[in-house]
Scaffold this motif. Structure first.
Motif, PDB file in Angstrom:
ATOM      1  N   GLU A  64       0.844  -1.163  -0.255  1.00  0.00           N
ATOM      2  CA  GLU A  64      -0.039   0.016   0.008  1.00  0.00           C
ATOM      3  C   GLU A  64       0.822   1.325   0.044  1.00  0.00           C
ATOM      4  OE1 GLU A  64      -4.278   1.327   1.643  1.00  0.00           O
ATOM      5  OE2 GLU A  64      -2.972   0.018   3.117  1.00  0.00           O
ATOM      6  N   TYR A  65       0.168   2.284  -0.615  1.00  0.00           N
ATOM      7  CA  TYR A  65       1.051   3.536  -0.848  1.00  0.00           C
ATOM      8  C   TYR A  65       2.047   3.508  -1.839  1.00  0.00           C
ATOM      9  CZ  TYR A  65      -2.014   5.027   3.235  1.00  0.00           C
ATOM     10  OH  TYR A  65      -2.999   5.102   3.716  1.00  0.00           O
ATOM     11  N   LEU A  66       2.326   2.515  -2.537  1.00  0.00           N
ATOM     12  CA  LEU A  66       3.540   2.461  -3.515  1.00  0.00           C
ATOM     13  C   LEU A  66       2.917   3.288  -4.815  1.00  0.00           C
ATOM     14  CD1 LEU A  66       6.272   1.121  -4.666  1.00  0.00           C
ATOM     15  CD2 LEU A  66       4.677  -0.655  -5.848  1.00  0.00           C
ATOM     16  N   ARG A  67       3.778   4.261  -5.120  1.00  0.00           N
ATOM     17  CA  ARG A  67       3.412   5.087  -6.302  1.00  0.00           C
ATOM     18  C   ARG A  67       3.762   4.277  -7.487  1.00  0.00           C
ATOM     19  NH1 ARG A  67       6.251  10.169  -8.641  1.00  0.00           N
ATOM     20  NH2 ARG A  67       4.517  11.382  -9.544  1.00  0.00           N
ATOM     21  N   VAL A  68       2.557   4.244  -8.440  1.00  0.00           N
ATOM     22  CA  VAL A  68       2.623   3.459  -9.571  1.00  0.00           C
ATOM     23  C   VAL A  68       2.158   4.127 -10.822  1.00  0.00           C
ATOM     24  CG1 VAL A  68       2.580   1.054  -8.317  1.00  0.00           C
ATOM     25  CG2 VAL A  68       0.403   2.300  -9.207  1.00  0.00           C
ATOM     26  N   PHE A  69       2.370   3.700 -11.903  1.00  0.00           N
ATOM     27  CA  PHE A  69       1.744   4.190 -13.028  1.00  0.00           C
ATOM     28  C   PHE A  69       1.084   2.913 -14.049  1.00  0.00           C
ATOM     29  CE2 PHE A  69       5.850   3.387 -14.659  1.00  0.00           C
ATOM     30  CZ  PHE A  69       5.669   2.968 -16.002  1.00  0.00           C
ATOM     31  N   ALA A  70      -0.026   3.276 -14.757  1.00  0.00           N
ATOM     32  CA  ALA A  70      -0.508   2.430 -15.751  1.00  0.00           C
ATOM     33  C   ALA A  70      -1.038   3.148 -16.786  1.00  0.00           C
ATOM     34  CB  ALA A  70      -1.528   1.515 -15.105  1.00  0.00           C
ATOM     35  N   SER A  71      -1.155   2.353 -18.037  1.00  0.00           N
ATOM     36  CA  SER A  71      -1.610   2.886 -19.259  1.00  0.00           C
ATOM     37  C   SER A  71      -2.706   2.132 -19.789  1.00  0.00           C
ATOM     38  CB  SER A  71      -0.533   3.217 -20.158  1.00  0.00           C
ATOM     39  OG  SER A  71       0.395   4.053 -19.749  1.00  0.00           O
ATOM     40  N   GLY A  72      -3.709   2.862 -20.521  1.00  0.00           N
ATOM     41  CA  GLY A  72      -4.848   1.811 -20.883  1.00  0.00           C
ATOM     42  C   GLY A  72      -6.093   2.947 -21.481  1.00  0.00           C
ATOM     43  N   ARG A  73      -7.088   2.316 -21.418  1.00  0.00           N
ATOM     44  CA  ARG A  73      -8.308   3.385 -21.597  1.00  0.00           C
ATOM     45  C   ARG A  73      -9.404   3.251 -20.810  1.00  0.00           C
ATOM     46  NH1 ARG A  73     -12.510   0.667 -23.298  1.00  0.00           N
ATOM     47  NH2 ARG A  73     -12.227  -1.474 -24.295  1.00  0.00           N
ATOM     48  N   PHE A  74      -9.984   4.081 -20.174  1.00  0.00           N
ATOM     49  CA  PHE A  74     -11.044   4.190 -19.255  1.00  0.00           C
ATOM     50  C   PHE A  74     -12.121   3.565 -19.672  1.00  0.00           C
ATOM     51  CE2 PHE A  74      -8.397   7.538 -16.671  1.00  0.00           C
ATOM     52  CZ  PHE A  74      -8.284   6.707 -15.507  1.00  0.00           C
ATOM     53  N   ALA A  75     -12.856   2.589 -19.083  1.00  0.00           N
ATOM     54  CA  ALA A  75     -14.239   2.203 -19.383  1.00  0.00           C
ATOM     55  C   ALA A  75     -15.247   3.158 -18.504  1.00  0.00           C
ATOM     56  CB  ALA A  75     -14.313   0.777 -18.801  1.00  0.00           C
ATOM     57  N   GLY A  76     -15.605   4.237 -19.168  1.00  0.00           N
ATOM     58  CA  GLY A  76     -16.361   5.143 -18.292  1.00  0.00           C
ATOM     59  C   GLY A  76     -17.802   4.804 -18.112  1.00  0.00           C
ATOM     60  N   ASP A  77     -18.209   3.893 -19.082  1.00  0.00           N
ATOM     61  CA  ASP A  77     -19.586   3.365 -18.724  1.00  0.00           C
ATOM     62  C   ASP A  77     -19.595   2.353 -17.737  1.00  0.00           C
ATOM     63  OD1 ASP A  77     -18.035   1.677 -20.105  1.00  0.00           O
ATOM     64  OD2 ASP A  77     -19.789   0.770 -21.338  1.00  0.00           O
ATOM     65  N   GLN A  78     -18.738   2.079 -16.939  1.00  0.00           N
ATOM     66  CA  GLN A  78     -18.568   1.184 -15.887  1.00  0.00           C
ATOM     67  C   GLN A  78     -18.135   1.755 -14.689  1.00  0.00           C
ATOM     68  OE1 GLN A  78     -15.997  -1.960 -17.734  1.00  0.00           O
ATOM     69  NE2 GLN A  78     -17.926  -3.182 -18.105  1.00  0.00           N
ATOM     70  N   SER A  79     -18.182   3.209 -14.634  1.00  0.00           N
ATOM     71  CA  SER A  79     -17.908   3.773 -13.584  1.00  0.00           C
ATOM     72  C   SER A  79     -18.808   3.585 -12.413  1.00  0.00           C
ATOM     73  CB  SER A  79     -17.737   5.392 -13.510  1.00  0.00           C
ATOM     74  OG  SER A  79     -16.501   5.618 -14.726  1.00  0.00           O
ATOM     75  N   LEU A  80     -18.232   3.632 -11.109  1.00  0.00           N
ATOM     76  CA  LEU A  80     -18.861   3.484  -9.959  1.00  0.00           C
ATOM     77  C   LEU A  80     -18.709   4.734  -8.944  1.00  0.00           C
ATOM     78  CD1 LEU A  80     -18.722  -0.351  -9.086  1.00  0.00           C
ATOM     79  CD2 LEU A  80     -20.746   0.876 -10.322  1.00  0.00           C
TER      80      LEU A  80
END
Length: 239
Positions: A64-80
């Motif tokens: 926990e609290y590790l600083r990370v990055f990730a790339s992709g595309r957001f599935a905005g229609d599945q937001s909660l």
């Protein structure tokens, strides 16, 4: 005529109750010391992980609290939306799956106040790169409230339930990413609100409980000694 002497069983009962109270004070002090160790570990974790250069988001477990990055595309229609209260007031965290080559990773894109329309915080289409902090799964809701997937009411990031609710497959359910504040773009959601400072008063509480236990023990010793001097058999020493 002298008053009736208190029966022995009453003295024993009082002594037992006092012993339980003394043990309870010691136990509370010990609990605060354990909390102190946990809090110091948490502060150390934040200081050593949260401010370094970001690393690629791990495929499995991550501290926990590790600083990370990730790339992709957001599935905005599945937001909660997850119920939240921040320094900005009451509102929601916006949790959106980031679809990467290795599967989906839940991202807390940030806070939005209540009353906004979805259009005010929809994820932008196209490729996205997220930098933020690892936060662990939060199953079961909170102490006072439970998640209600069937009605779309969420109070904690229960990643497995959230994944099932939106029909995702191959999603990361060990952790999610708390996104950093975006330098430009829309005002909402507001990222970078991860709490990184923690109040630490456990040592003071522990010392308070130990001091109360010591004073209570001293008072009980005095009471017991005073009680012993009033027992009938003590009178035979003076004869």
């Amino acid at each position: 005529m002298s008053g009736a002497r208190r029966p022995t069983w009453a003295d024993v009962t009082i002594l037992l109750v006092a012993g339980v109270m003394f043990a309870g004070m010691i136990a509370l002090g010990n609990w605060q010391m354990r909390r102190l160790a946990w809090k110091l570990d948490l502060i150390d974790a934040v200081q050593t992980r949260a401010f370094g250069d970001p690393v690629p988001a791990p495929a499995g477990d991550a501290p926990e609290y590790l600083r990370v990055f990730a790339s992709g595309r957001f599935a905005g229609d599945q937001s909660l939306r997850i119920k939240a209260v921040t320094d900005l007031g009451p509102g929601f965290w916006i949790m959106t799956p980031l679809i990467t080559q290795d599967g989906a990773i839940w991202v807390n894109r940030g806070f939005v106040p209540g009353g906004l329309n979805q259009g005010d915080w929809d994820a932008a289409p196209g490729p996205a790169r997220v930098t933020g902090l690892v936060r662990l799964d939060q199953p079961g809701g909170t102490l006072l409230e439970s998640n209600q997937p069937e009605t779309g009411r969420w109070v904690s990031a229960d990643l497995a339930e959230m994944t099932r609710a939106v029909g995702l497959t191959e999603a990361q359910t060990a952790y999610f990413i708390d996104a950093e504040a975006a330098g430009t773009g829309a005002l909402w959601p507001r990222g970078g609100l991860t709490r990184l400072t923690f109040r630490n008063t456990h040592l003071a509480y522990a010392l308070t409980w130990y001091a109360m236990a010591a004073l209570f023990f001293g008072a009980m010793v005095y009471v017991v000694k005073d009680r012993l001097t009033t027992l009938p058999w003590r009178g035979s020493d003076a004869e």
